[in-house]
Design a protein around this motif. Structure first.
Motif, short mmCIF file in Angstrom:
data_model
loop_
_atom_site.label_atom_id
_atom_site.label_comp_id
_atom_site.label_asym_id
_atom_site.label_seq_id
_atom_site.Cartn_x
_atom_site.Cartn_y
_atom_site.Cartn_z
N PRO A 15 0.81 -1.22 0.00
CA PRO A 15 0.00 0.00 0.00
C PRO A 15 0.85 1.27 0.00
O PRO A 15 0.44 2.29 -0.52
CB PRO A 15 -0.84 -0.09 1.27
CG PRO A 15 -0.56 -1.40 1.89
CD PRO A 15 0.53 -2.07 1.13
N ASP A 18 1.63 2.42 -3.56
CA ASP A 18 0.48 2.77 -4.38
C ASP A 18 0.18 4.26 -4.24
O ASP A 18 -0.19 4.71 -3.15
CB ASP A 18 -0.73 1.94 -3.94
CG ASP A 18 -1.99 2.25 -4.72
OD1 ASP A 18 -1.97 3.14 -5.60
OD2 ASP A 18 -3.01 1.60 -4.44
N HIS A 21 -3.08 5.23 -2.55
CA HIS A 21 -3.34 4.80 -1.17
C HIS A 21 -2.93 5.91 -0.22
O HIS A 21 -1.87 6.51 -0.35
CB HIS A 21 -2.55 3.53 -0.86
CG HIS A 21 -2.91 2.95 0.47
ND1 HIS A 21 -3.98 2.10 0.64
CD2 HIS A 21 -2.37 3.11 1.69
CE1 HIS A 21 -4.07 1.76 1.91
NE2 HIS A 21 -3.10 2.37 2.57
N HIS A 23 -2.09 7.12 3.64
CA HIS A 23 -1.74 6.77 5.02
C HIS A 23 -1.97 8.03 5.84
O HIS A 23 -1.30 9.04 5.66
CB HIS A 23 -0.29 6.32 5.13
CG HIS A 23 0.09 5.97 6.53
ND1 HIS A 23 -0.23 4.76 7.10
CD2 HIS A 23 0.71 6.68 7.49
CE1 HIS A 23 0.20 4.75 8.36
NE2 HIS A 23 0.77 5.91 8.62
N ARG A 53 -8.88 2.58 0.03
CA ARG A 53 -7.59 3.15 -0.37
C ARG A 53 -6.92 3.92 0.76
O ARG A 53 -6.16 4.85 0.51
CB ARG A 53 -7.77 4.09 -1.56
CG ARG A 53 -8.38 3.45 -2.78
CD ARG A 53 -8.46 4.40 -3.96
NE ARG A 53 -9.29 5.55 -3.67
CZ ARG A 53 -8.96 6.81 -3.95
NH1 ARG A 53 -7.82 7.09 -4.51
NH2 ARG A 53 -9.79 7.80 -3.67
N TYR A 54 -7.18 3.55 2.00
CA TYR A 54 -6.62 4.32 3.11
C TYR A 54 -6.34 3.45 4.32
O TYR A 54 -6.88 2.35 4.45
CB TYR A 54 -7.59 5.43 3.52
CG TYR A 54 -8.83 4.93 4.22
CD1 TYR A 54 -8.89 4.85 5.60
CD2 TYR A 54 -9.94 4.52 3.48
CE1 TYR A 54 -10.03 4.37 6.24
CE2 TYR A 54 -11.08 4.05 4.11
CZ TYR A 54 -11.11 3.98 5.49
OH TYR A 54 -12.23 3.51 6.12
#
Length: 113
Positions: A15, A18, A21, A23, A53-54
């Protein structure tokens, strides 16, 4: 060294590599009204705009005050977008969706800001 793999035998996607994505790190101080509101608003926002996506990391500065220095936290609650680069910060309870969209430079699924 072990690689994560999926059932097909391919390397599992990282991730952090990506660009789509996110964070997110939310700094709070205990269970104050603003901290609780910020956590709820962030989860709602992420489900609506970043579904799948997180990842969210919540840091309670009442338990770990030394962690504030790493992201230069001066006020709470503060949301820090660690990935994708560049790092971005939003201070407050995250109740203004438009401010969060702009502050984190997030576009909706249909491409609108």
């Amino acid at each position: 060294m072990s690689d994560q793999t999926n059932p097909a035998g391919d390397a599992a996607p990282d991730p952090d590599s990506d660009p789509g994505h996110y964070h997110l790190r939310l700094y709070v101080a205990g269970q104050t009204a603003k901290s609780v509101a910020a956590m709820a608003n962030l989860r709602r926002f992420c489900e609506e705009h970043l579904a799948g996506r997180y990842d969210i990391e919540v840091i309670d500065l009442m338990k770990n005050p030394q962690l504030a220095a790493g992201d230069q936290i001066l006020a709470i609650p503060t949301l820090v977008r660690r990935l994708p680069s560049p790092l971005k910060r939003i201070i407050g309870d995250l109740s203004n969706t438009e401010k969060v969209l702009v502050g984190l430079d997030i576009r909706t699924r249909d491409g609108r800001p």
